[in-house]
Scaffold this active site. Sequence first.
Site: not given
Length: 495
Positions: A179, A254, A288, A389
Amino acid sequence: MEITKTVDLKMYINGEWKNATSGDSRPVINPADGKVIGYVAEGSVNDMKEAIEAARKAFDSGIWSELSAAERANYLFKIADKLEEYQEELTRLEISNNGKPFREADADVMDAAACFRYYAGLITKPDGETYHVPADMQAMVIKEPVGVCGLIVPWNYPLLMGVWKLAPALAAGNTVVFKPSEVTPMTSAKLVEIFEEVGLPKGVCNLVFGAGAVVGNELVENPLVDKISFTGGTVTGKNIMRKAADSVKKVSLELGGKSPNIIFADADFETAVDYALFGIFAGSGQICAAGSRILVEESIYDRFVERFVERAQKIKVGPGHDPQSEMGPLVSSEHLEKVLSYIEVGKQEGARLACGGNRITANGLDQGYFVEPTVFVDVTSDMKIVQEEIFGPVVVIQKFKDEQEAIQLANDSVYGLAGSVFTVDGAKALRVIKKLRAGITWVNTYHFTFNEAPWGGYKQSGIGRGLGTYGLEEYQEVKQVNINLNVEPIGWFEN
């Protein structure tokens, strides 16, 4: 290198290319100019169920899991060859759909091919173990595939992060439901075309497009799925953990990061500045592991800020197909608004904006999602722009007095994905690195990633590891086998 006509992307379920059962689709946008470059099928719960059932049937049949490791490796080697054959097309697709500059997109394709080769080689190497037990038995451990794996991939590395999951999952003998992000589907579709071209058996890899809240949710909740591997935001990762718990699925996550880049006064100054720029502005900060918190020893702080800002303002921002571009756009209009809102928050919190902070509309970029390289200084650890973030070309530069304070500031985060140290003192570098609560670390460099090395974080940056032998083990079950070497009745009961 631009896409000149729109394309229609279908899903791939049980060896067939299909539109969504609803007939719905959504536009695919080039973030450099806001133009529609294609349409992608908008999958539904029923589409996802069909894909899961196909993967379950394929796994249970043994059509893939019962092939020898060498046979599976042969498929993976062929996929790697095809990735190189289609390198130019894949690079063009990634530039047009994600916005990456050419050198980033091109490197992703090469790394993807190398990743398939790595796992093709690894799966044929000795594994398992034997061990001594206090009985007349031969005892051993063998490794087997987990089963049906749901692989959910983000938009910042559409091809490469898909491969980071697909290569080890397939090498281990699993079947998969893949996906990708609905925002960046193009290279994922081409990759699955390659799988079909090399003859991957029906049902082994199924591709479903659609919204995470719809098809992603079904993938996580469906009891026929044995494992979920997800890369993306921490909020979504937490939600996946909760929902996967109902069927006790194995989960690899993650997630986000707010990674510190620690620069001591004795570091090679220009090298530290150069890597600090690379650490945050590569990928337009949409990485990330980006070095989004730069911690600088106070004796060089002012000099560092001056030089860093001077160079940040000279970064060439533009569309990925322009060979002069060093930084591309953000991936979507929604993400553009999110990043700009964080910049406003930083101003309101009292941080000083040293450069940038604006959407770029000059030089024909007004229809794209471009943001200036942005630097905040005079920040405090309690500010949202320091703790949360942002996932864009926005960095905060903090000051520290000594080694102890550097470590304290570096670890003052709910995240623990990555971090780096710049110093010429090897002993100091190792001391600090060992005290960083982060899974990926560097000394006097940043961002370098290797297929051989584990990828993942501490704390709220995730669970499990990708890449390396660790990445393969995420897709394997461990089975204990005990063989009696003295076959006779045990005599436990008298009668």
